[in-house]
Design a protein around this motif. Structure first.
Motif, short mmCIF file in Angstrom:
data_model
loop_
_atom_site.label_atom_id
_atom_site.label_comp_id
_atom_site.label_asym_id
_atom_site.label_seq_id
_atom_site.Cartn_x
_atom_site.Cartn_y
_atom_site.Cartn_z
N ALA A 15 29.95 39.94 40.59
CA ALA A 15 29.62 39.41 39.25
C ALA A 15 30.36 40.19 38.17
O ALA A 15 30.93 39.60 37.24
CB ALA A 15 28.12 39.46 39.02
N GLU A 16 30.38 41.52 38.31
CA GLU A 16 31.06 42.35 37.29
C GLU A 16 32.55 42.06 37.25
O GLU A 16 33.14 41.92 36.17
CB GLU A 16 30.83 43.84 37.58
CG GLU A 16 29.47 44.31 37.10
CD GLU A 16 29.08 45.67 37.66
OE1 GLU A 16 29.99 46.42 38.11
OE2 GLU A 16 27.88 45.98 37.66
N HIS A 17 33.16 41.98 38.43
CA HIS A 17 34.61 41.75 38.46
C HIS A 17 34.98 40.34 38.01
O HIS A 17 36.06 40.13 37.44
CB HIS A 17 35.18 42.03 39.85
CG HIS A 17 35.29 43.49 40.15
ND1 HIS A 17 34.26 44.23 40.68
CD2 HIS A 17 36.32 44.36 39.96
CE1 HIS A 17 34.65 45.48 40.82
NE2 HIS A 17 35.89 45.59 40.40
N LEU A 18 34.10 39.35 38.27
CA LEU A 18 34.42 37.99 37.81
C LEU A 18 34.34 37.92 36.29
O LEU A 18 35.06 37.13 35.66
CB LEU A 18 33.48 36.97 38.45
CG LEU A 18 33.79 36.63 39.92
CD1 LEU A 18 32.75 35.66 40.47
CD2 LEU A 18 35.20 36.04 40.08
N ALA A 19 33.47 38.75 35.70
CA ALA A 19 33.42 38.80 34.23
C ALA A 19 34.73 39.39 33.71
O ALA A 19 35.32 38.89 32.76
CB ALA A 19 32.22 39.62 33.77
N GLU A 20 35.20 40.46 34.33
CA GLU A 20 36.43 41.15 33.92
C GLU A 20 36.90 42.00 35.09
O GLU A 20 36.11 42.80 35.60
CB GLU A 20 36.12 42.03 32.69
CG GLU A 20 37.30 42.71 32.07
CD GLU A 20 38.34 41.74 31.57
OE1 GLU A 20 37.95 40.71 30.98
OE2 GLU A 20 39.53 42.00 31.79
N PRO A 21 38.09 41.78 35.62
CA PRO A 21 39.19 40.97 35.10
C PRO A 21 39.17 39.48 35.45
O PRO A 21 40.06 38.74 35.05
CB PRO A 21 40.41 41.62 35.77
CG PRO A 21 39.88 42.09 37.10
CD PRO A 21 38.47 42.54 36.82
N GLY A 22 38.16 39.01 36.23
CA GLY A 22 38.12 37.59 36.57
C GLY A 22 38.48 37.30 38.01
O GLY A 22 38.42 36.15 38.44
N TRP A 23 38.88 38.33 38.75
CA TRP A 23 39.18 38.15 40.18
C TRP A 23 38.72 39.40 40.92
O TRP A 23 38.56 40.47 40.32
CB TRP A 23 40.68 37.92 40.40
CG TRP A 23 41.55 39.03 39.90
CD1 TRP A 23 42.05 39.16 38.64
CD2 TRP A 23 41.97 40.20 40.63
NE1 TRP A 23 42.77 40.32 38.53
CE2 TRP A 23 42.75 40.98 39.75
CE3 TRP A 23 41.77 40.65 41.93
CZ2 TRP A 23 43.31 42.20 40.13
CZ3 TRP A 23 42.35 41.86 42.31
CH2 TRP A 23 43.11 42.62 41.42
N VAL A 24 38.49 39.26 42.23
CA VAL A 24 38.04 40.41 43.02
C VAL A 24 38.33 40.16 44.50
O VAL A 24 38.29 39.03 44.97
CB VAL A 24 36.53 40.68 42.78
CG1 VAL A 24 35.66 39.50 43.18
CG2 VAL A 24 36.06 41.94 43.51
N VAL A 25 38.68 41.24 45.20
CA VAL A 25 38.93 41.18 46.64
C VAL A 25 37.85 42.03 47.32
O VAL A 25 37.66 43.19 46.98
CB VAL A 25 40.32 41.75 47.00
CG1 VAL A 25 40.55 41.71 48.51
CG2 VAL A 25 41.42 40.98 46.26
N VAL A 26 37.12 41.42 48.27
CA VAL A 26 36.01 42.09 48.95
C VAL A 26 36.32 42.19 50.45
O VAL A 26 36.22 41.19 51.16
CB VAL A 26 34.69 41.30 48.76
CG1 VAL A 26 33.51 42.06 49.35
CG2 VAL A 26 34.44 40.96 47.31
N PRO A 27 36.71 43.37 50.95
CA PRO A 27 36.94 43.49 52.40
C PRO A 27 35.61 43.47 53.14
O PRO A 27 34.57 43.83 52.57
CB PRO A 27 37.61 44.87 52.56
CG PRO A 27 37.80 45.41 51.17
CD PRO A 27 36.92 44.63 50.24
#
Ligand code: OGA
Ligand code: MN
Length: 207
Positions: A15-27
């Motif tokens: 949720a935090e990363h989607l707010a900023e920067p808007g993308w996220v990679v989760v291994p």
């Protein structure tokens, strides 16, 4: 104070990363056993010829355009999903609820398809939200390919505004990004590349 729900740190981070920067990679989004079971399902569907050429557009505008994308897909029926997807879909449902509580995205449902890029397949630079797909808020790709190497090609390249990130489609990795905000492409794969690709959608507009 009692809480009925436990805080899921993975959902929190997403949720935090989607707010900023808007993308996220989760291994390692799912455990190896669950991931392998989904991979086996895809290999089986692939081998039995159940996957159809993907297209661009929707409904009357649907067209197969191999010069734009050459992957093959099989949509998941949310009413009767394959049992091996149960854990994955439950995690996505929990994530949807979390994003609605914390990020107010108004995500109504999750739709996904099984995806196979045969050797040589790619998907040119595009946005996931376009006129026909205006409900798409958050794109998700869950990869199913053990021991993917640089030389296997098939990276997802996301343009971040200041540069770009390349994501290897390694088994267990989940990538998420805001569907309307990021141009991205799948570079040509040099071996079979499997994934579950999905979108969190807003409510349909009532006619
Ligand atoms: C898509 C897409 C990315 C990937 O299906 O729209 O961009 O890494 N997929 O498979
Ligand atoms: Mn895309």
């Amino acid at each position: 104070m009692t809480r009925t729900d436990t805080v899921d740190p993975v959902a929190e981070g997403i949720a935090e990363h989607l707010a900023e920067p808007g993308w996220v990679v989760v291994p390692d989004f799912l455990d190896a056993v669950g991931t392998r079971a989904i991979g086996d399902l895809l290999r089986q569907r692939w081998a039995s010829g159940h996957m159809r050429p993907a297209g661009v557009g929707r409904g009357r505008t649907f067209q197969v355009r191999p010069e734009i994308r050459s992957d093959r897909v099989l949509w998941v029926d949310n009413e009767a999903p394959p049992p091996v997807l149960a854990d994955f879909l439950a995690r996505m449902e929990a994530l949807r609820a979390h994003l609605n509580r914390t990020a107010f995205l108004g995500l109504h449902e999750y739709e996904c398809h099984l995806t196979a890029y045969p050797r040589g397949a790619f998907y040119g630079r595009h946005l996931d939200r376009f006129a026909d797909q205006a409900r798409r808020q958050v794109s998700t790709v869950f990869y199913l390919n053990p021991d993917w190497r640089e030389q296997d090609g098939g990276v997802l390249r996301i343009e971040t505004g200041t540069g770009s990130v390349s994501v290897l489609p390694e088994a267990g990795t989940l990538v998420l990004f805001r569907s309307g905000d990021f141009w991205h492409e799948v570079r040509r794969a040099r071996r079979l590349r499997l994934s579950v690709t999905g979108w969190f959608l807003t409510r349909p507009v009532t006619p």
